[in-house]
Design a protein around this motif. Structure first.
Motif, PDB file in Angstrom:
ATOM      1  N   TRP A 212     -49.097  71.885 -37.484  1.00  0.00           N
ATOM      2  CA  TRP A 212     -48.195  71.580 -36.558  1.00  0.00           C
ATOM      3  C   TRP A 212     -48.738  71.254 -35.211  1.00  0.00           C
ATOM      4  N   ARG A 213     -49.820  71.492 -34.790  1.00  0.00           N
ATOM      5  CA  ARG A 213     -50.386  71.120 -33.537  1.00  0.00           C
ATOM      6  C   ARG A 213     -50.661  69.602 -33.257  1.00  0.00           C
ATOM      7  N   VAL A 214     -50.999  68.902 -34.347  1.00  0.00           N
ATOM      8  CA  VAL A 214     -51.068  67.411 -34.394  1.00  0.00           C
ATOM      9  C   VAL A 214     -49.685  66.828 -34.170  1.00  0.00           C
ATOM     10  N   ARG A 215     -48.608  67.580 -35.024  1.00  0.00           N
ATOM     11  CA  ARG A 215     -47.344  67.213 -34.680  1.00  0.00           C
ATOM     12  C   ARG A 215     -46.836  67.463 -33.283  1.00  0.00           C
ATOM     13  N   TYR A 216     -47.164  68.441 -32.659  1.00  0.00           N
ATOM     14  CA  TYR A 216     -46.894  68.867 -31.261  1.00  0.00           C
ATOM     15  C   TYR A 216     -47.270  67.711 -30.396  1.00  0.00           C
ATOM     16  N   MET A 217     -48.655  67.259 -30.607  1.00  0.00           N
ATOM     17  CA  MET A 217     -49.137  66.406 -29.713  1.00  0.00           C
ATOM     18  C   MET A 217     -48.373  65.298 -29.837  1.00  0.00           C
ATOM     19  N   VAL A 218     -48.113  64.553 -30.738  1.00  0.00           N
ATOM     20  CA  VAL A 218     -47.122  63.422 -31.127  1.00  0.00           C
ATOM     21  C   VAL A 218     -46.016  63.769 -30.194  1.00  0.00           C
ATOM     22  N   ALA A 219     -45.305  64.786 -30.409  1.00  0.00           N
ATOM     23  CA  ALA A 219     -43.958  65.113 -29.736  1.00  0.00           C
ATOM     24  C   ALA A 219     -44.285  64.932 -28.288  1.00  0.00           C
ATOM     25  N   ASP A 220     -45.262  65.620 -27.870  1.00  0.00           N
ATOM     26  CA  ASP A 220     -45.540  65.836 -26.395  1.00  0.00           C
ATOM     27  C   ASP A 220     -46.000  64.361 -25.617  1.00  0.00           C
ATOM     28  N   LYS A 221     -46.448  63.445 -26.473  1.00  0.00           N
ATOM     29  CA  LYS A 221     -46.690  62.276 -25.969  1.00  0.00           C
ATOM     30  C   LYS A 221     -45.944  61.126 -26.292  1.00  0.00           C
ATOM     31  N   PHE A 222     -44.646  61.558 -26.729  1.00  0.00           N
ATOM     32  CA  PHE A 222     -43.735  60.522 -27.450  1.00  0.00           C
ATOM     33  C   PHE A 222     -43.353  59.592 -26.416  1.00  0.00           C
ATOM     34  N   SER A 223     -43.049  59.983 -25.253  1.00  0.00           N
ATOM     35  CA  SER A 223     -42.423  59.167 -24.042  1.00  0.00           C
ATOM     36  C   SER A 223     -43.576  57.860 -23.857  1.00  0.00           C
ATOM     37  N   ASP A 224     -44.764  58.508 -23.658  1.00  0.00           N
ATOM     38  CA  ASP A 224     -45.882  57.510 -23.369  1.00  0.00           C
ATOM     39  C   ASP A 224     -45.815  56.327 -24.373  1.00  0.00           C
ATOM     40  N   LEU A 225     -45.955  57.032 -25.782  1.00  0.00           N
ATOM     41  CA  LEU A 225     -46.114  56.200 -26.979  1.00  0.00           C
ATOM     42  C   LEU A 225     -44.837  55.151 -27.032  1.00  0.00           C
ATOM     43  N   GLN A 226     -43.777  55.582 -26.520  1.00  0.00           N
ATOM     44  CA  GLN A 226     -42.535  54.681 -26.837  1.00  0.00           C
ATOM     45  C   GLN A 226     -42.851  53.578 -25.673  1.00  0.00           C
ATOM     46  N   LYS A 227     -43.331  53.858 -24.603  1.00  0.00           N
ATOM     47  CA  LYS A 227     -43.445  52.788 -23.837  1.00  0.00           C
ATOM     48  C   LYS A 227     -44.631  51.710 -24.079  1.00  0.00           C
ATOM     49  N   ALA A 228     -45.629  52.151 -24.621  1.00  0.00           N
ATOM     50  CA  ALA A 228     -46.795  51.647 -25.192  1.00  0.00           C
ATOM     51  C   ALA A 228     -46.458  50.564 -26.421  1.00  0.00           C
ATOM     52  N   VAL A 229     -45.691  51.073 -27.246  1.00  0.00           N
ATOM     53  CA  VAL A 229     -45.315  50.159 -28.287  1.00  0.00           C
ATOM     54  C   VAL A 229     -44.262  49.299 -28.210  1.00  0.00           C
ATOM     55  N   GLY A 230     -43.114  49.404 -27.070  1.00  0.00           N
ATOM     56  CA  GLY A 230     -42.257  48.418 -26.839  1.00  0.00           C
ATOM     57  C   GLY A 230     -40.939  48.659 -27.827  1.00  0.00           C
ATOM     58  N   PRO A 231     -39.907  47.849 -27.526  1.00  0.00           N
ATOM     59  CA  PRO A 231     -38.727  48.086 -28.067  1.00  0.00           C
ATOM     60  C   PRO A 231     -38.339  48.042 -29.585  1.00  0.00           C
ATOM     61  N   GLU A 232     -38.850  46.936 -30.163  1.00  0.00           N
ATOM     62  CA  GLU A 232     -38.688  46.667 -31.583  1.00  0.00           C
ATOM     63  C   GLU A 232     -39.262  47.963 -32.457  1.00  0.00           C
ATOM     64  N   ILE A 233     -40.592  48.144 -31.956  1.00  0.00           N
ATOM     65  CA  ILE A 233     -41.343  49.223 -32.758  1.00  0.00           C
ATOM     66  C   ILE A 233     -40.468  50.542 -32.604  1.00  0.00           C
ATOM     67  N   THR A 234     -39.912  50.517 -31.354  1.00  0.00           N
ATOM     68  CA  THR A 234     -39.268  52.025 -31.088  1.00  0.00           C
ATOM     69  C   THR A 234     -38.086  52.132 -32.139  1.00  0.00           C
ATOM     70  N   LYS A 235     -37.318  51.105 -32.120  1.00  0.00           N
ATOM     71  CA  LYS A 235     -36.031  51.212 -33.183  1.00  0.00           C
ATOM     72  C   LYS A 235     -36.453  51.391 -34.418  1.00  0.00           C
ATOM     73  N   ASN A 236     -37.378  50.638 -35.046  1.00  0.00           N
ATOM     74  CA  ASN A 236     -37.739  50.695 -36.466  1.00  0.00           C
ATOM     75  C   ASN A 236     -38.557  51.924 -37.062  1.00  0.00           C
ATOM     76  N   ASP A 237     -39.620  52.274 -36.089  1.00  0.00           N
ATOM     77  CA  ASP A 237     -40.447  53.364 -36.457  1.00  0.00           C
ATOM     78  C   ASP A 237     -40.164  54.695 -35.575  1.00  0.00           C
ATOM     79  N   LEU A 238     -40.029  54.617 -34.324  1.00  0.00           N
ATOM     80  CA  LEU A 238     -40.071  55.763 -33.544  1.00  0.00           C
ATOM     81  C   LEU A 238     -38.922  56.759 -33.600  1.00  0.00           C
ATOM     82  N   VAL A 239     -37.721  55.830 -33.786  1.00  0.00           N
ATOM     83  CA  VAL A 239     -36.412  56.627 -33.916  1.00  0.00           C
ATOM     84  C   VAL A 239     -36.371  57.564 -35.093  1.00  0.00           C
ATOM     85  N   PRO A 240     -36.759  57.121 -36.083  1.00  0.00           N
ATOM     86  CA  PRO A 240     -36.903  58.163 -37.368  1.00  0.00           C
ATOM     87  C   PRO A 240     -37.890  59.327 -37.352  1.00  0.00           C
ATOM     88  N   ALA A 241     -38.888  58.680 -36.482  1.00  0.00           N
ATOM     89  CA  ALA A 241     -40.116  59.815 -36.433  1.00  0.00           C
ATOM     90  C   ALA A 241     -39.618  60.787 -35.447  1.00  0.00           C
TER      91      ALA A 241
END
Length: 590
Positions: A257-286
């Motif tokens: 859960w600690r790793v998943r927590y880190m993903v959640a905590d950094k999610f907005s930064d990740l979203q900005k880094a990968v751009g809109p297409e990957i956000t729609k296809n990958d990040l929304v379900p994640a």
């Protein structure tokens, strides 16, 4: 005479040596903190030839002494003769970068990073880079962890041959046998990637990232997530899907859960880094999965990011994604079993109203806000009330007012004084949003009740300040008709603490109400209280007269205030006398 001069010049180093060998830790610490003064006294040459070798060879001390030394040496460049001689500082800092205590090592690395910029490119290769190599191949894990923080500062300024060696050393540390070293390497992976040429990011860094993100230790894997976000910002869009996303998808579903927590905590930064297409296809379900995670800590971290995530969605599909994918998860979180999750959501959910607009807010969000206003957890209700301004902009606060009132009253009577304090402090803003009629009808009596909160002196002080802000918002005329009569009525209360509260309120209100109301309505009550039987009330009268004096005209001060203060200055009670005399000297000395 010449002999005496040379004895004098040896004095600072002799004293230092004595003090550093003293049994008293505090004396040794003070001595280290005076190092720059001692170095100045010795001059640059003797600092290089005597002081630094002494420090390098003889210090095996308490951690706090070593910490102070590591910090001092980072500011020593000019004391050894400037950038030309800065390499002389490397031996003592190298020793400090290998000690057992983490905070000392970290401070030594911080100082090494600082002075690395003061090395010329030649000195960097001749002196600094060999130090990094020695640390990286040290027998003890302590030196290898320190090396991880130094690669990125020397890499950009060395030759291509040395760069290749540095990359090889970093690769080796990423697969070190000791988890602490791999952890240090993972924590610096993103920073190192930023100074590498793109070809090496693709050929070296990606494979290291993949390996660290599947390390057997979750403490290494979670640091790799943070590095992954940094690496994603460096790669062209077309490489992201193949090189980074498979590893990040795996991290979002990690068994720890600690790793998943880190993903959640950094999610907005990740979203900005990968751009809109990957956000729609990958990040929304994640993101949906993180909001439904089995661990409350992960759900809370993801709930905290709901507003930010929705704001950064591509505009053309934002509303659809929120309504279809995010809102159903949010609805479930409103009734989550964990109060931290609900509280985290309550602190951001109101922000969705500005994103979704009036109709969606009324139909879909309003029921959720109303449910949260009735939540059994006071922090949830408080977080909703504290963020009402977002909703007020979109639908107006009237839609919420019927549910707001019971929630505010309950919070105002909460057993925890901190909860009561928070709602008091929020009241002026709330009053401005609800308007004067609603406030007078529903909340005025509540504000007056706070003035006699027995649970906390902080709350009485906050309630007094709250009244002042309300008068600033609604005006002096409103105060004269609504607040002042109630405040002055407390002057006759049998409880002397309530009578003193009247004085505190007058202190706060006199400035915002102005001269006329103060002189006509408040001053007579203060004068009357100068005869109070309780000395605490009388000396507070003196303090109040000193406080409101600047609002009054000089005639009033001389003819009315002065006699009262003179009478109090001859009071039997020492404190009353003291404060009365102080008020006279401040107000009437001119």
């Amino acid at each position: 005479m010449a002999g005496a001069d040379s004895d004098d010049s040896l004095y600072p180093i002799a004293v230092l040596i004595d003090e550093l060998r003293n049994e008293d830790v505090q004396l040794r610490l003070n001595s280290i903190k005076k190092l720059s003064t001692i170095a100045l006294a010795l001059g640059v040459e003797r600092t290089r030839t005597e002081l630094l070798p002494f420090l390098t060879d003889t210090i095996y001390d308490e951690d706090e002494v070593l910490l102070a030394l590591a910090e001092q040496l980072g500011n020593f460049t000019m004391l050894v003769g400037g950038p030309e001689y800065v390499h002389c500082l490397l031996p003592p800092l190298e020793s400090l970068a290998t000690v057992e205590e983490t905070v000392v090592r970290d401070k030594a690395v911080e100082s090494l990073r600082k002075i690395s910029h003061e090395h010329s490119p030649v000195d960097l290769e001749v002196h600094f880079e060999p130090l990094v190599k020695r640390l990286a191949s040290g027998d003890w894990f302590t030196s290898r962890t320190s090396a991880c923080g130094l690669f990125s500062v020397c890499y950009p300024r060395v030759s291509s041959t040395v760069k290749a060696e540095i990359r090889q050393h970093f690769r080796t540390l990423c697969s070190d046998d000791t988890p602490m070293v791999r952890r240090a390497a993972a924590s610096k992976l993103g920073e190192f990637a930023k100074v590498l040429e793109l070809e090496y990011v693709k050929s070296d860094i990606i494979s290291l990232f993949t390996a660290l993100a599947s390390d057997e230790q979750d403490s290494v894997r979670l640091l790799a997530v943070e590095a992954g976000v940094s690496i994603a910002t460096l790669l062209p869009q077309e490489d992201l899907e193949a090189l980074v996303m498979p590893t990040l998808r795996q991290a979002a579903e990690d068994k720890s859960w600690r790793v998943r927590y880190m993903v959640a905590d950094k999610f907005s930064d990740l979203q900005k880094a990968v751009g809109p297409e990957i956000t729609k296809n990958d990040l929304v379900p994640a993101f949906q999965n993180l909001l439904k995670d089995c661990e409350a800590e992960v759900r809370a971290a993801a709930a905290n990011k709901v507003k930010e995530f929705c704001e950064n969605l591509p505009e053309d599909s934002r509303e659809t994604i929120i309504m279809t994918h995010i809102l159903p998860c949010v609805k479930e979180l409103v009734s989550d079993t964990n109060q931290h999750v609900k509280s985290a959501l309550a602190s951001v959910i109101m922000g969705l109203s500005t994103i979704l607009g009036k109709d969606n807010t009324i139909e879909h969000l309003l029921p959720l806000f109303l449910a949260q206003l009735k939540d059994e957890c006071p922090e949830v209700r408080l977080n909703i009330i504290s963020n009402l301004d977002c909703v007020n902009e979109v639908i107006g606060i009237r839609q919420l007012s019927q549910s707001l009132l019971p929630a505010i009253v309950e919070l105002a009577e909460d057993a925890k004084w901190r909860v009561r304090l928070a709602i008091i402090e929020y009241m002026p803003l709330l009053a401005g949003q609800l308007g004067v009629e609603f406030f007078d009808e529903k909340l005025n009596s509540l504000c007056m009740a706070w003035l006699v909160d027995h649970g906390s002196c902080y709350n009485v002080e906050a309630a007094t300040c709250n009244l002042m802000k309300l008068v600033e918002k609604f005006g002096a005329e409103w105060a004269q008709n609504t607040i002042v009569p109630k405040v002055l009525g407390m002057a006759n209360d049998p409880n002397y603490l309530h009578r003193m509260t009247t004085l505190f309120c007058i202190n706060a209100l006199s400035e915002v109400c102005g001269q006329e109301i103060t002189t006509k309505h408040m001053l007579p009550v203060v004068f009357k209280m100068s005869n109070d039987q309780v000395a605490n009330v009388r000396f507070n009268v003196a303090k109040s007269l000193q406080k409101i004096g600047p609002v009054l005209d000089s005639n009033c001060l001389q003819t009315e205030v002065k006699p009262v203060l003179e009478k109090l200055a001859s009071d039997q009670d020492m404190d009353v006398k003291y404060f009365a005399q102080e008020a006279i000297s401040v107000l009437l000395s001119v």
